[in-house]
Design an enzyme around this catalytic site. Structure first.
Site, PDB file in Angstrom:
ATOM      1  N   CYS A  57       0.827  -1.212   0.000  1.00 56.32           N
ATOM      2  CA  CYS A  57       0.000   0.000   0.000  1.00 56.32           C
ATOM      3  C   CYS A  57       0.864   1.266   0.000  1.00 56.32           C
ATOM      4  O   CYS A  57       1.509   1.574  -0.992  1.00 56.32           O
ATOM      5  CB  CYS A  57      -0.977  -0.042   1.159  1.00 56.32           C
ATOM      6  SG  CYS A  57      -2.389   1.078   0.933  1.00 56.32           S
ATOM      7  N   HIS A  62      -3.886  -5.368  -0.075  1.00 56.91           N
ATOM      8  CA  HIS A  62      -3.565  -5.855   1.271  1.00 56.91           C
ATOM      9  C   HIS A  62      -3.658  -7.379   1.368  1.00 56.91           C
ATOM     10  O   HIS A  62      -4.715  -7.930   1.646  1.00 56.91           O
ATOM     11  CB  HIS A  62      -4.512  -5.224   2.290  1.00 56.91           C
ATOM     12  CG  HIS A  62      -4.210  -3.790   2.565  1.00 56.91           C
ATOM     13  ND1 HIS A  62      -3.420  -3.370   3.610  1.00 56.91           N
ATOM     14  CD2 HIS A  62      -4.571  -2.669   1.895  1.00 56.91           C
ATOM     15  CE1 HIS A  62      -3.318  -2.055   3.586  1.00 56.91           C
ATOM     16  NE2 HIS A  62      -4.001  -1.602   2.555  1.00 56.91           N
ATOM     17  N   GLU A  87      -2.646  -9.177   3.697  1.00 58.25           N
ATOM     18  CA  GLU A  87      -2.795  -9.593   5.100  1.00 58.25           C
ATOM     19  C   GLU A  87      -4.223  -9.472   5.609  1.00 58.25           C
ATOM     20  O   GLU A  87      -4.504  -9.851   6.753  1.00 58.25           O
ATOM     21  CB  GLU A  87      -1.889  -8.723   5.983  1.00 58.25           C
ATOM     22  CG  GLU A  87      -2.476  -7.390   6.413  1.00 58.25           C
ATOM     23  CD  GLU A  87      -2.625  -6.362   5.301  1.00 58.25           C
ATOM     24  OE1 GLU A  87      -3.342  -5.365   5.501  1.00 58.25           O
ATOM     25  OE2 GLU A  87      -2.013  -6.553   4.233  1.00 58.25           O
TER      26      GLU A  87
END
Length: 372
Positions: free
Chosen positions: A265, A349, A351
């Site tokens: 990001c 993202h 995660e």
């Protein structure tokens, strides 16, 4: 139920009911299309100075708990929902959403037509807005929204970053059956820039046997290299990446080393600038849990979780840089790598939790290049 208004800088006003704390707040109004994960979204530092609109109508049904926090506190300036849940029903809940927002002083509004609001933002772009449940007039709220400085040109990473270096000691990802975070061993060392990092990123790194040292956004390249890292991680974060020039300069120095680098990001955007690319503000951003991304190197499609209002331009790409991922929504850059170096990054993202796990392999890739 007390009344509340949402006033946008272009003069559009929505009427609803007070939700969360009573008062007024100003920020950039944006929207997230995820069906789950409202607590993780509200505590994600990347949402600093933003007012989040949840497009899924029913929010709050599973309550809140300490384990699902992505940072120490709520990051958003305000919260907009269609229909807050009147009950909390989940065995992990430690409280309800409305009371939690009140306790943390977060002003919200409910009962508005969020579909109409999202269409307005999609047509006219993300813009400043004010939520007021304290009797503020419509004209004053619109004026307050117009006067607010916005996000462009602002370094928010330095505002939310940690103050000093520390070791991540909260373990790996959460084990639902054991009701606790895992405790994996570690044999390699990663230094992570904290530009506003989500906790689950550190947990994903820990899952792969990586001991993580978290450092402030202003940490120099020489300080990082003195820690003898096996890998360097560039985290997510809020604000305008073009305003974080101090970090870009240090990343550029780190590129001269042979230490593997992985960015997510904001980290992706800062790495891109260090490589000679530039960034720009998207009309209304990418925020949700079902964004399709194409891996240009394999042709595979990943369903990804995203949260960004800025993106990397793909003009004048240096010869040593390869664009590896693109959004199938608008074709914007979603990933890159440096040819001949163990350096790569993605805009989305991998995660995200809850969220799709299609991109979890990126953490494996980082661990693999670290171990050679």
């Amino acid at each position: 139920m007390a009344k509340a208004i949402l006033a946008l800088a272009d003069g559009r006003v929505f009427h609803g009911e007070a939700f969360g704390a009573t008062g007024n707040t100003v920020g950039e109004v944006c929207f997230n299309t995820s069906m789950t994960g409202y607590q993780e979204i509200l505590t994600d530092p990347s949402y600093t100075d933003q007012i989040i609109t949840f497009t899924y109508p029913h929010i709050g049904n599973v309550g809140v708990n300490d384990a699902d926090m992505e940072s120490e506190s709520i990051s958003v300036r305000g919260c907009i929902v269609r229909a807050p849940s009147r009950i909390t029903s989940n065995y992990r809940a430690e409280g309800d959403l409305d009371s939690w927002l009140q306790k943390n002083g977060v002003v919200g509004i409910s009962g508005i037509d969020t579909r109409s609001l999202v269409r307005h933002l999609r047509d006219n772009g993300a813009q400043n807005g004010v939520i007021a449940s304290d009797g503020m007039s419509e004209s004053d709220a619109v004026a307050m929204a117009k006067a607010w400085e916005g996000l462009e040109g602002r370094d928010l990473c330095g505002q939310v970053s940690c103050d000093a270096a520390s070791q991540w000691q909260q373990g790996g990802t959460y084990d639902l059956d054991a009701a606790e975070f895992t405790s994996p061993g570690a044999d390699k060392h990663v230094v992570a820039f904290d530009f506003g990092c989500k906790r689950n990123i550190f947990r994903k790194l820990a899952d792969r046997g990586l001991n993580v040292t978290i450092v402030p956004a202003q940490t120099s390249a020489s300080e990082i290299l003195a820690m003898n890292p096996d890998g360097i991680f560039l985290s997510n974060g809020p604000g305008d990446p073009a305003a974080v020039g101090y970090a870009v300069e240090e990343i550029r120095k780190l590129l001269d080393s042979d230490v593997p680098i992985f960015g997510i990001c904001m980290g992706h955007q800062l790495l891109s600038q260090a490589l000679g690319l530039s960034t720009f503000k998207l009309k209304f951003g990418h925020r949700g849990g079902n964004h399709p991304v194409k891996d240009e190197t394999t042709g595979k499609i990943e369903i990804t979780s995203q949260n960004h209002g800025f993106a990397v331009r793909d003009d004048n790409v240096p010869a040593n840089v390869e664009i590896t991922h693109r959004s199938l929504f608008d074709g914007t850059v979603e990933g890159l790598r440096v040819k001949g170096k163990p350096v790569f990054s993605v805009q989305y993202h991998p995660e995200a939790s809850p969220g799709p796990q299609d991109a979890d392999y990126l953490f494996d890739r980082f661990a693999e290049v670290i171990r050679g």
